[in-house]
Enzyme design. Structure first.
Site, short mmCIF file in Angstrom:
data_model
loop_
_atom_site.label_atom_id
_atom_site.label_comp_id
_atom_site.label_asym_id
_atom_site.label_seq_id
_atom_site.Cartn_x
_atom_site.Cartn_y
_atom_site.Cartn_z
N ASP A 64 0.87 -1.16 0.00
CA ASP A 64 0.00 0.00 0.00
C ASP A 64 0.91 1.22 0.00
OD1 ASP A 64 -1.71 2.08 0.48
OD2 ASP A 64 -2.86 1.04 2.04
N TYR A 157 -8.61 15.94 -7.49
CA TYR A 157 -7.94 15.02 -8.43
C TYR A 157 -6.99 15.80 -9.33
CZ TYR A 157 -6.92 11.56 -11.95
OH TYR A 157 -6.24 10.73 -12.80
N LYS A 161 -2.78 15.58 -9.76
CA LYS A 161 -2.05 15.32 -11.01
C LYS A 161 -1.18 16.51 -11.42
CE LYS A 161 -3.13 11.04 -11.57
NZ LYS A 161 -2.10 9.98 -11.58
#
Ligand code: 8X3
Length: 257
Positions: A64, A157, A161
């Site tokens: 993880d 999000y 990025k």
């Protein structure tokens, strides 16, 4: 084309989608691969299949990337023959939700920031010193068109990025005298499990994202990754952006009725 045979490639998020396609693509080119993901059973199955099909060595490791100590321990305790990682593919990442910022659930932000940004940092920080010591390494980050543009309902999000893009460029600067290559592969609409995860298993909503056009596939992205990893030593592909043919930007998409 530079040979990828016998290179050691470390791939995060390899249990499905782009990560899985990338594992097969490197194996096809004769690389030995360490495939990691949270779901152990899936990567064990993939490892067995790849070994059978391509005869390369594959090491599946449950990991993880959000867990800093787990990342450090995993890299530190790699079997000797797997220690000299040549290529790192930072692929683990996800989107959670597509909501107006003021209506969004902050738990979504933790998952995205912890995986897409902090996970990528932890893995890179654990692997890069060995690459520097050995005098070679190639880090390929999986960014997104969402790292070039912001779009409505995607504040966090898109932020993650954009962070991947900034990290890519800064690390490239920091390692310029170390013979380390740093690249980013940024895609638009790729049909994987991405939208299913974003919409929490709502398959109707997920399907609608790709409706009326032919989206990219994980294999399309893997092709770009292989191109990037197999250039001659004097070439660094800083960035490749791939869009679906009917896509002009993150949000300008032409759909046939
Ligand atoms: C995936 C592409 O446009 O859904 O990173 O953000 S997009």
């Amino acid at each position: 084309m530079e040979s990828l045979k016998n290179k050691i490639v470390f791939i995060t998020g390899a249990s499905s989608g782009i990560g899985k396609s990338t594992a097969y693509a490197f194996a096809k080119n004769g690389s030995n691969i360490i495939i990691t993901a949270r779901r152990k059973n899936l990567i064990v199955e993939i490892a067995d299949d790849i070994k059978k099909k391509y005869g390369v060595n594959v090491l599946p490791i449950q990991l993880d990337v959000r867990n800093k100590d787990e990342v450090i321990e995993t890299i530190k305790s790699l079997p000797k023959e797997w220690e000299n990682i040549d290529i790192l593919i930072n692929n683990a990442g996800l989107a959670k939700g597509l909501n107006k910022f003021y209506e969004d659930d902050p738990n979504n932000w933790d998952e995205m920031i912890d995986t897409n940004v902090k996970g990528l940092l932890f893995v890179t920080h654990a692997i890069l010193p060995g690459m520097i010591e050995r005098g070679f390494g190639h880090i390929i980050n999986i960014g997104s068109i969402a790292g070039h543009e912001a779009y409505p309902k995607g504040a966090v999000y898109c932020a993650t990025k954009h962070a991947v893009d900034a990290i890519t460029r800064s690390v490239r600067m920091d390692t310029i005298d170390k013979n380390i290559l740093v690249s980013t592969i940024d895609a638009g609409l790729v049909e994987t499990n991405f939208s299913n995860i974003r919409f929490n298993g709502d398959t109707e909503k997920a399907k609608a994202v790709y409706k009326g056009l032919k989206p990219l596939t994980g294999d399309d992205i893997a092709d770009a990754i292989i191109f990037c990893a197999s250039r001659p030593p004097h070439v660094n592909i800083a960035e490749i952006t791939l869009l679906a043919a009917r896509q002009a930007s993150a949000t300008i998409v032409y759909r046939e009725e």
